[in-house]
Scaffold this active site. Structure first.
Site, mmCIF file in Angstrom:
data_model
loop_
_atom_site.group_PDB
_atom_site.id
_atom_site.type_symbol
_atom_site.label_atom_id
_atom_site.label_comp_id
_atom_site.label_asym_id
_atom_site.label_seq_id
_atom_site.Cartn_x
_atom_site.Cartn_y
_atom_site.Cartn_z
ATOM 1 N N HIS A 162 6.511 8.644 1.457
ATOM 2 C CA HIS A 162 6.097 9.235 0.184
ATOM 3 C C HIS A 162 7.042 10.332 -0.297
ATOM 4 O O HIS A 162 7.142 10.584 -1.495
ATOM 5 C CB HIS A 162 4.664 9.776 0.299
ATOM 6 C CG HIS A 162 3.639 8.683 0.343
ATOM 7 N ND1 HIS A 162 3.123 8.090 -0.788
ATOM 8 C CD2 HIS A 162 3.046 8.058 1.386
ATOM 9 C CE1 HIS A 162 2.253 7.162 -0.449
ATOM 10 N NE2 HIS A 162 2.180 7.120 0.870
ATOM 11 N N GLU A 202 3.353 5.827 -10.684
ATOM 12 C CA GLU A 202 4.740 5.466 -11.030
ATOM 13 C C GLU A 202 4.883 5.064 -12.500
ATOM 14 O O GLU A 202 5.865 4.448 -12.895
ATOM 15 C CB GLU A 202 5.216 4.307 -10.132
ATOM 16 C CG GLU A 202 4.552 2.967 -10.401
ATOM 17 C CD GLU A 202 3.246 2.754 -9.642
ATOM 18 O OE1 GLU A 202 2.888 1.580 -9.413
ATOM 19 O OE2 GLU A 202 2.587 3.765 -9.280
ATOM 20 N N ASP A 206 7.258 1.462 -16.132
ATOM 21 C CA ASP A 206 6.649 1.316 -14.805
ATOM 22 C C ASP A 206 7.740 0.982 -13.789
ATOM 23 O O ASP A 206 8.556 0.083 -14.003
ATOM 24 C CB ASP A 206 5.589 0.205 -14.830
ATOM 25 C CG ASP A 206 4.762 0.174 -13.564
ATOM 26 O OD1 ASP A 206 3.721 0.832 -13.532
ATOM 27 O OD2 ASP A 206 5.174 -0.520 -12.615
ATOM 28 N N ASN A 232 7.371 3.337 -1.234
ATOM 29 C CA ASN A 232 6.585 4.288 -0.428
ATOM 30 C C ASN A 232 6.368 3.772 0.985
ATOM 31 O O ASN A 232 6.454 4.524 1.960
ATOM 32 C CB ASN A 232 5.242 4.546 -1.099
ATOM 33 C CG ASN A 232 5.320 5.587 -2.203
ATOM 34 O OD1 ASN A 232 6.167 6.466 -2.177
ATOM 35 N ND2 ASN A 232 4.432 5.485 -3.179
ATOM 36 N N ASP A 258 8.494 10.362 -3.966
ATOM 37 C CA ASP A 258 8.488 11.493 -4.902
ATOM 38 C C ASP A 258 9.895 11.775 -5.431
ATOM 39 O O ASP A 258 10.076 12.164 -6.583
ATOM 40 C CB ASP A 258 7.936 12.748 -4.215
ATOM 41 C CG ASP A 258 6.422 12.702 -4.048
ATOM 42 O OD1 ASP A 258 5.790 11.790 -4.621
ATOM 43 O OD2 ASP A 258 5.874 13.572 -3.346
#
Length: 361
Positions: A233, A263, A220, A228, A237
């Site tokens: 975003h 994530e 994680d 973010n 990504d």
């Protein structure tokens, strides 16, 4: 009405139809090798899946027991396909160079047998090499069989891969997780049976894991929401893409890498023991910590892991154990690795046998 005994062997078309009903990539490759062995009437065929970045490859071998009856060779029950990671043999390297230079299959007379090495291309690169022996040189008809089968089935294989991959990272998607974990759990149970005195020979032959175990880890990204929020975003990504790239570099080609959602990632891999699993996961954690992500610079991960055993083999149990270890890592400083088994032994987790619930300290 046609008698089934007089129907003859299945046609190439029927075999293609059968192959393209398969939705499991590993089973697809197994069936493809078996089909080629039957069509070419050979008792052994190997597939070398090449790596573009190392001298290692994955070898899958299919063998068929043969029996003699009135001087006619007949096929008996097929053995399982054995898969292992090996250094590319020199003979296969030579064949690869020949194929790359000539764009033709490699055919070499060795004693009274012809060694045939046949390429499987993907994006104009050799993805794999098929290797088998014949008592004669490869005929045009046999080449047509192989070319037709590979052309059609590998287009299907590409579609199969696409349906099982996460569109952003290219890792396996969550939908494929349960099927894979159930398959591994079955292997673990079979391994336990095969080690018993009364385990039958078929179980022992199918199980090639020895004393090794499977490890499942949940990975994680720490504070991903803030990434973010601060950078947008698109950069989020980018972090997911780069992390998946490092995953592919750090783990072996045969290890199962999933984007589990958001994530969160999952890796399932084969290890001799927990200590070796911890080394691999810690090495990956350190690589991510040292990696310089554009604009963001440092990103860290928390990892929760568990071994897959015959006593805890249900998908929900396995992922639950790893999730408890991840929870502990997240709540005790992040950027760290914890194994469920170690937390249990140290008393940081107490498992209540009668209810299956877990207490944290």
């Amino acid at each position: 009405m046609i008698n089934k005994k007089d129907a003859g062997p299945p046609s190439l078309l029927n075999r293609l139809v059968s192959l393209t009903t398969i939705r499991d990539v590993e089973l697809f490759e197994t069936s493809l090798l078996k089909t080629l062995a039957e069509l070419l009437k050979i008792n052994q065929i190997a597939m070398y899946r090449l790596s573009q970045t190392s001298m290692m490859c994955w070898l899958s071998t299919h063998s068929t027991n043969l029996i003699q009856d009135d001087n006619k060779r007949q096929f008996s029950e097929s053995q399982e396909i054995y898969t292992s990671e090996i250094v590319i043999p020199e003979e296969i390297k030579s064949a690869q160079l020949w194929v790359e230079t000539t764009k033709k299959p490699y055919i070499q007379l060795q004693g009274n047998q012809y060694l045939v090495v046949y390429p499987i291309f993907a994006a104009n690169k050799i993805e794999s090499l098929l290797s088998f022996e014949l008592s004669h040189s490869l005929t045009e008809g046999e080449m047509l069989i192989i070319t037709s089968l590979l052309s059609i089935t590998y287009n299907f294989r590409s579609l199969l891969d696409e349906s099982q991959k996460d569109k952003l990272t290219g890792l396996l998607n969550r939908q494929t997780f349960e099927a894979n974990i159930n398959k591994i759990s079955s292997l673990t149970l079979n391994s336990d049976i095969s080690q018993q005195p009364n385990g039958n020979e078929q179980d022992r032959r199918r199980t090639k894991t020895g004393t090794e175990e499977f490890c499942l880890a949940i990975i994680d990204i720490d504070d991903f929401k803030s990434i973010n929020d601060r950078f947008g975003h698109i950069m989020g990504d980018e972090v997911l893409l780069l992390l998946s790239y490092v995953m592919k570099q750090n783990f072996r080609a045969k290890d199962l890498l999933f984007r589990f959602g958001g994530e969160e990632f999952v890796v399932i891999f084969h290890v001799p023991d927990q200590a070796e699993a911890a080394k691999a996961l810690e090495r990956f954690r350190e690589k991510i910590e040292a990696y310089r992500f554009p604009q963001i610079n440092t990103v860290t991960i928390s990892v929760g892991a568990t071994l897959i055993s015959e006593t805890h083999h249900l998908a929900s149990e396995i992922i639950g154990r790893a999730d408890q270890a991840l929870y502990h890592a997240k709540n005790n400083g992040k950027n760290q690795l914890h194994f469920y088994e170690s937390l249990l032994e140290s008393g940081h987790i107490v498992e209540k046998k009668e209810t299956g619930t877990i207490d944290f300290f």
